[in-house]
Design a protein around this motif. Structure first.
Motif, PDB file in Angstrom:
ATOM      1  N   ARG A  28     -10.441   4.275  27.735  1.00  0.00           N
ATOM      2  CA  ARG A  28     -11.089   2.974  27.603  1.00  0.00           C
ATOM      3  C   ARG A  28     -12.555   3.096  27.982  1.00  0.00           C
ATOM      4  O   ARG A  28     -12.887   3.731  28.966  1.00  0.00           O
ATOM      5  CB  ARG A  28     -10.403   1.947  28.484  1.00  0.00           C
ATOM      6  CG  ARG A  28      -8.931   1.803  28.167  1.00  0.00           C
ATOM      7  CD  ARG A  28      -8.432   0.452  28.566  1.00  0.00           C
ATOM      8  NE  ARG A  28      -6.994   0.327  28.517  1.00  0.00           N
ATOM      9  CZ  ARG A  28      -6.298   0.144  27.423  1.00  0.00           C
ATOM     10  NH1 ARG A  28      -6.887   0.091  26.273  1.00  0.00           N
ATOM     11  NH2 ARG A  28      -4.986   0.022  27.470  1.00  0.00           N
ATOM     12  N   ARG A  30     -15.655   1.037  29.242  1.00  0.00           N
ATOM     13  CA  ARG A  30     -16.018  -0.214  29.889  1.00  0.00           C
ATOM     14  C   ARG A  30     -17.481  -0.169  30.266  1.00  0.00           C
ATOM     15  O   ARG A  30     -17.908   0.679  31.039  1.00  0.00           O
ATOM     16  CB  ARG A  30     -15.207  -0.442  31.152  1.00  0.00           C
ATOM     17  CG  ARG A  30     -13.847  -0.971  30.872  1.00  0.00           C
ATOM     18  CD  ARG A  30     -13.256  -1.478  32.148  1.00  0.00           C
ATOM     19  NE  ARG A  30     -12.093  -2.269  31.794  1.00  0.00           N
ATOM     20  CZ  ARG A  30     -11.550  -3.151  32.576  1.00  0.00           C
ATOM     21  NH1 ARG A  30     -12.029  -3.360  33.766  1.00  0.00           N
ATOM     22  NH2 ARG A  30     -10.506  -3.830  32.182  1.00  0.00           N
ATOM     23  N   ASP A  32     -20.469  -1.992  32.186  1.00  0.00           N
ATOM     24  CA  ASP A  32     -20.685  -3.026  33.196  1.00  0.00           C
ATOM     25  C   ASP A  32     -22.014  -3.725  32.930  1.00  0.00           C
ATOM     26  O   ASP A  32     -22.763  -3.365  32.019  1.00  0.00           O
ATOM     27  CB  ASP A  32     -20.607  -2.449  34.612  1.00  0.00           C
ATOM     28  CG  ASP A  32     -21.666  -1.395  34.902  1.00  0.00           C
ATOM     29  OD1 ASP A  32     -22.695  -1.350  34.199  1.00  0.00           O
ATOM     30  OD2 ASP A  32     -21.474  -0.619  35.850  1.00  0.00           O
ATOM     31  N   MET A  61     -16.124  -6.755  25.174  1.00  0.00           N
ATOM     32  CA  MET A  61     -16.168  -6.731  26.641  1.00  0.00           C
ATOM     33  C   MET A  61     -15.057  -7.628  27.186  1.00  0.00           C
ATOM     34  O   MET A  61     -15.318  -8.639  27.825  1.00  0.00           O
ATOM     35  CB  MET A  61     -17.530  -7.220  27.137  1.00  0.00           C
ATOM     36  CG  MET A  61     -18.705  -6.581  26.499  1.00  0.00           C
ATOM     37  SD  MET A  61     -18.950  -4.946  27.161  1.00  0.00           S
ATOM     38  CE  MET A  61     -20.386  -4.466  26.226  1.00  0.00           C
ATOM     39  N   HIS A  63     -13.083  -7.314  29.540  1.00  0.00           N
ATOM     40  CA  HIS A  63     -12.974  -7.328  30.992  1.00  0.00           C
ATOM     41  C   HIS A  63     -13.951  -8.301  31.650  1.00  0.00           C
ATOM     42  O   HIS A  63     -13.817  -8.607  32.828  1.00  0.00           O
ATOM     43  CB  HIS A  63     -13.206  -5.917  31.548  1.00  0.00           C
ATOM     44  CG  HIS A  63     -14.572  -5.385  31.251  1.00  0.00           C
ATOM     45  ND1 HIS A  63     -14.915  -4.895  30.002  1.00  0.00           N
ATOM     46  CD2 HIS A  63     -15.677  -5.286  32.017  1.00  0.00           C
ATOM     47  CE1 HIS A  63     -16.171  -4.499  30.036  1.00  0.00           C
ATOM     48  NE2 HIS A  63     -16.658  -4.730  31.240  1.00  0.00           N
TER      49      HIS A  63
END
Length: 119
Positions: A28, A30, A32, A61, A63
């Motif tokens: 994955r 990710r 930030d 995004m 998350h």
């Protein structure tokens, strides 16, 4: 007998491979907020190329819903202001709109008010 053992071992081997593939997880990616801000700053400064822009905006995004909203806003800016030129990928208006997106991600300095006036 040898044929039966070979078939049994082959079946077990393929069953093990299928089981392993079913339980493997894909890596994955990710991003930030700090990475997203750095990417926007590179685009604004004219230091990013098309590939970097695609990496910045190409992955959902999930998350971070706020970051996803800003990513979608960047894609909307791309639709009208993207030139793909060098060094800047966007028109001046597009760069200003990207600055506004960047400002939403920067930590806000809360001005301390003088509460003594209220007393």
């Amino acid at each position: 007998m040898t044929v039966v053992i070979t078939l049994l071992l082959s079946f077990c081997f393929f069953a093990l491979i299928i089981w392993a593939l079913m339980h493997m997880h894909t890596p994955r990616f990710r991003m930030d907020r700090e990475q997203f801000v750095r990417g926007l700053e590179d685009v604004i400064a004219g230091q990013a190329d098309d590939n970097e822009w695609r990496i910045l905006t190409g992955y959902p995004m999930r998350h971070d819903p706020e970051l996803e909203r800003l990513r979608l806003e960047c894609l909307a800016i791309e639709e009208t202001e993207y030139t793909g030129g060098s060094p800047h990928l966007f028109t001046r208006a597009g760069i200003e709109r990207l600055r506004a997106v960047r400002e939403q991600l920067l930590p806000q300095d809360n001005d301390k008010t003088d509460n003594t006036k209220e007393l």
